[in-house]
Design a protein around this motif. Sequence first.
Motif: not given
Length: 265
Positions: A147-156, A254-255
């Motif tokens: 199964x596949x996951x598409x994940x987008x998110x904030x990173x520091x 940095x973000x």
Amino acid sequence: VDEYVNTSSAGSGCCAFYEQDWVHALAEDSFHPGGDALTRRTVAAMALPDAASVLDLGCGTGTTALMLARHFDYRITGLDLAVGNIERARERAGAASDRLEFVHTDVQQLPFADASFDGALAECVFSLMPDKAGALAEIRRVLKPGGRVGLTDMSIAGQLPGDLAEVVAPWTCLADALSPQGYHQCFVDAGFEVQTLANESDGLRQMIADIKRRLLMLGAGSLLSDEVAQAPALDLATLKHWLDRFRDEVNRGSIRYLRFQLRCS
Ligand SMILES: C[S@@+](CC[C@H](N)C(=O)[O-])C[C@H]1O[C@@H](n2cnc3c(N)ncnc32)[C@H](O)[C@@H]1O
């Protein structure tokens, strides 16, 4: 905004922030950078089979789920911990599609059978999980093998400057965000193969610019909707200051806003 600064860290506290009408109005019901275009890119890279069953984790008011139901033949289940968001998503969907449903539940305790979905989308929600390993174990459990996951998110990267950490982080998905390496390690430890890691920070810059534009229009009084009028002591100058500070950190690197494509290994 100050009223919500202390409602984090993550979990149900941040849900209350994203449930408010004035927040929906400012974000135009899409709470992730990159909008539909990034969602479509993420879903395309998941390479799902025809008529796939897809979870939209932390679906907010259903913008992505509705778009997917309109343009693809997937069976979509949107879920969110904020009951107000689920009610709004159901209202927006109406009888739009019999391949679309919305469930009020927690990503960390999914009420679904093992191996019941082909894919899961997580847009700007994984960073909010207090128990990231537990959430990933649940996601992996309900996905079929491969199964596949598409994940987008904030990173520091590194430490946020103190003022941003205190004021901005709690309502921008940053309070519990990880570094790119931190996310990567989490996914590998949970048994996912990381197929792609992409920097999508242009979408974040665009989102900041869009919110500033809406605030400017508000300031001019031309768009003062009932919803936004309910904002708690909405101080436009203060909001603009924090948006500028936030954008400066994005420009410094940095973000970041990241996209991960994962596969159950
Ligand atoms: C930044 S918003 C993103 C919403 C949507 N994915 C979008 O891109 O428009 C984060 C969402 O995650 C939901 N959320 C936070 N923690 C959650 C959890 N543990 N389980 C399910 N939903 C959660 C919030 O209620 C909110 O709707």
